[in-house]
Design a protein around this motif. Structure first.
Motif, PDB file in Angstrom:
ATOM      1  N   LYS A  69       0.891  -1.206  -0.190  1.00  6.80           N
ATOM      2  CA  LYS A  69       0.174   0.144  -0.525  1.00  6.80           C
ATOM      3  C   LYS A  69       1.304   1.008  -0.403  1.00  6.80           C
ATOM      4  O   LYS A  69       0.578   2.071  -1.012  1.00  6.80           O
ATOM      5  N   CYS A  70       1.606   1.261   0.774  1.00  7.60           N
ATOM      6  CA  CYS A  70       2.377   2.503   1.196  1.00  7.60           C
ATOM      7  C   CYS A  70       3.787   1.966   0.606  1.00  7.60           C
ATOM      8  O   CYS A  70       4.923   3.107   0.043  1.00  7.60           O
ATOM      9  N   GLY A  71       4.345   1.308   0.215  1.00  6.20           N
ATOM     10  CA  GLY A  71       5.940   0.944  -0.302  1.00  6.20           C
ATOM     11  C   GLY A  71       7.008   0.557   0.932  1.00  6.20           C
ATOM     12  O   GLY A  71       7.950   0.788   0.480  1.00  6.20           O
ATOM     13  N   ALA A  72       6.357   1.112   2.263  1.00  9.35           N
ATOM     14  CA  ALA A  72       7.533   1.078   3.472  1.00  9.35           C
ATOM     15  C   ALA A  72       7.910  -0.281   4.384  1.00  9.35           C
ATOM     16  O   ALA A  72       7.491  -1.174   3.450  1.00  9.35           O
ATOM     17  N   GLU A  73       9.043  -0.326   4.298  1.00  7.40           N
ATOM     18  CA  GLU A  73      10.013  -1.594   4.657  1.00  7.40           C
ATOM     19  C   GLU A  73       9.385  -2.010   5.653  1.00  7.40           C
ATOM     20  O   GLU A  73       9.177  -1.522   6.704  1.00  7.40           O
ATOM     21  N   ASN A  74       9.572  -3.544   5.765  1.00 11.79           N
ATOM     22  CA  ASN A  74       8.985  -4.265   6.786  1.00 11.79           C
ATOM     23  C   ASN A  74      10.051  -5.287   7.411  1.00 11.79           C
ATOM     24  O   ASN A  74      10.483  -5.762   5.806  1.00 11.79           O
ATOM     25  N   MET A  75       9.970  -5.382   8.637  1.00  8.71           N
ATOM     26  CA  MET A  75      10.739  -7.414   8.384  1.00  8.71           C
ATOM     27  C   MET A  75       9.923  -7.965   7.862  1.00  8.71           C
ATOM     28  O   MET A  75       8.593  -8.252   8.186  1.00  8.71           O
ATOM     29  N   ILE A  76      10.763  -9.260   7.684  1.00  4.13           N
ATOM     30  CA  ILE A  76       9.749 -10.330   6.952  1.00  4.13           C
ATOM     31  C   ILE A  76       9.116 -11.108   8.626  1.00  4.13           C
ATOM     32  O   ILE A  76      10.102 -11.343   8.713  1.00  4.13           O
ATOM     33  N   GLY A  77       8.015 -11.045   7.609  1.00  2.00           N
ATOM     34  CA  GLY A  77       7.222 -12.025   9.110  1.00  2.00           C
ATOM     35  C   GLY A  77       6.461 -10.962   9.383  1.00  2.00           C
ATOM     36  O   GLY A  77       5.404 -12.013  10.908  1.00  2.00           O
ATOM     37  N   ALA A  78       6.176  -9.884   9.111  1.00  2.00           N
ATOM     38  CA  ALA A  78       5.869  -8.817  10.335  1.00  2.00           C
ATOM     39  C   ALA A  78       4.107  -8.626   9.612  1.00  2.00           C
ATOM     40  O   ALA A  78       3.961  -9.152   8.831  1.00  2.00           O
ATOM     41  N   ILE A  79       3.082  -9.097  10.650  1.00  2.00           N
ATOM     42  CA  ILE A  79       1.540  -8.413   9.945  1.00  2.00           C
ATOM     43  C   ILE A  79       0.891  -7.710   9.501  1.00  2.00           C
ATOM     44  O   ILE A  79       0.434  -7.818   8.917  1.00  2.00           O
ATOM     45  N   PHE A  80       1.933  -6.051  10.009  1.00  2.00           N
ATOM     46  CA  PHE A  80       0.832  -5.010   9.978  1.00  2.00           C
ATOM     47  C   PHE A  80       2.548  -3.971   9.699  1.00  2.00           C
ATOM     48  O   PHE A  80       3.127  -4.653   9.847  1.00  2.00           O
ATOM     49  N   CYS A  81       1.548  -2.524   8.199  1.00  2.00           N
ATOM     50  CA  CYS A  81       2.710  -2.285   7.347  1.00  2.00           C
ATOM     51  C   CYS A  81       3.319  -1.427   9.188  1.00  2.00           C
ATOM     52  O   CYS A  81       2.427  -1.147  10.058  1.00  2.00           O
ATOM     53  N   ARG A  82       4.226  -1.064   9.407  1.00  2.00           N
ATOM     54  CA  ARG A  82       5.066  -0.279  10.027  1.00  2.00           C
ATOM     55  C   ARG A  82       4.627   1.435  10.018  1.00  2.00           C
ATOM     56  O   ARG A  82       4.674   1.679  11.134  1.00  2.00           O
ATOM     57  N   THR A  83       4.427   1.458   9.198  1.00  2.00           N
ATOM     58  CA  THR A  83       3.931   2.961   8.915  1.00  2.00           C
ATOM     59  C   THR A  83       2.958   2.901   8.413  1.00  2.00           C
ATOM     60  O   THR A  83       2.422   4.111   9.336  1.00  2.00           O
ATOM     61  N   CYS A  84       2.013   2.405   7.565  1.00  2.00           N
ATOM     62  CA  CYS A  84       0.448   2.780   7.650  1.00  2.00           C
ATOM     63  C   CYS A  84      -0.490   1.852   8.569  1.00  2.00           C
ATOM     64  O   CYS A  84      -1.547   2.081   8.633  1.00  2.00           O
TER      65      CYS A  84
END
Length: 254
Positions: free
Chosen positions: A6-21
């Motif tokens: 959705k927003c293109g932010a980087e997240n750790m593999i295994g994350a469930i929700f985006c840390r930005t949006c």
């Protein structure tokens, strides 16, 4: 790391929700290309960092080499103790050698390092050297150097084991003082002349390997090769005995 669709932010593999949006990361919506593009980006960043490190290292090495090449050399032979009488005697000996006007009195000549240095600088017209006798001043050479180096002073030091240390102080582009040093062994050639075996060559305090030695060799040898009087004087030399601060020269006396 994975990018949020959705927003293109980087997240750790295994994350469930985006840390930005805070959008839910649906791994089913991710394509292999998302991982590949990120991998390529990391590789490019790593390559850029490695390139900058290499550039810095090369720059440091070049600066170190340049500084070493421009450092002054210590231990030059002092000529202040050589007075007019001694330089006049040395010049007289040299004149007899290159004009071949030798008698039994001149069968063997002794020089110390200071006398040889004074004579060399007088003959080649370099400075500073012991003040020449006025009536002999016209004999001084006018060698102006070759390329971008202008010779200013030549130190001649006799060493143990038949070796000699020559240090040429010269001006680079007529302004910057640099030092060329040769350590080697001179030997008499059958039929007349002197050969020189080079053991080491340095520019400033930078040792020169392989063919780079020729930079120093050519600048110093040009002094001797370029003076016809020196070449003629060498032809009457039949023997050399060199020790610490002394040299005994045997001459061909008719």
């Amino acid at each position: 790391m994975i990018n949020c669709p959705k927003c293109g932010a980087e997240n750790m593999i295994g994350a469930i929700f985006c840390r930005t949006c805070s959008s839910k990361l649906d791994l089913d919506d991710l394509r292999p290309e998302d991982f590949e593009e990120k991998g390529e980006t990391l590789a490019k960043k790593a390559g850029a960092v490695a390139q900058r490190i290499i550039i810095v290292l090369v720059s440091v090495v070049l600066v170190a080499v340049l500084v070493a090449m421009l450092l002054p050399v210590s231990g030059l032979v002092e000529t202040s103790a050589v007075d007019e009488r001694n330089i006049s005697r040395s010049v007289s000996r040299f004149r007899r050698m290159h004009t071949n006007k030798l008698t039994s009195k001149y069968r063997n000549l002794d020089f110390d390092s200071a006398e040889a240095t004074s004579l060399a600088n007088f003959v080649f017209g370099l400075r500073p050297s012991a003040q020449p006798v006025a009536t002999l001043a016209q004999e001084a050479g006018t060698y102006s150097g070759q390329g971008n180096l202008t010779p200013e002073f030549l130190s001649v030091e006799f060493l143990d084991g038949g070796k000699i240390r020559l240090v040429l102080r010269a001006l680079l582009f007529g302004k910057l003082p640099v030092y060329c040093t040769l350590v080697g062994r001179p030997e008499v050639i059958d039929g007349g002349g002197i050969s020189f075996t080079t053991y080491s060559a340095t520019f400033g305090k930078m040792p020169l390997p392989g063919t780079l030695k020729n930079v120093v060799i050519n600048n110093i040898s040009a002094l001797f090769v370029g003076d016809e009087r020196v070449r003629r004087a060498q032809k009457v030399i039949t023997g050399l005995e060199i020790g610490a601060n002394t040299a005994k020269v045997s001459l061909n006396v008719r």
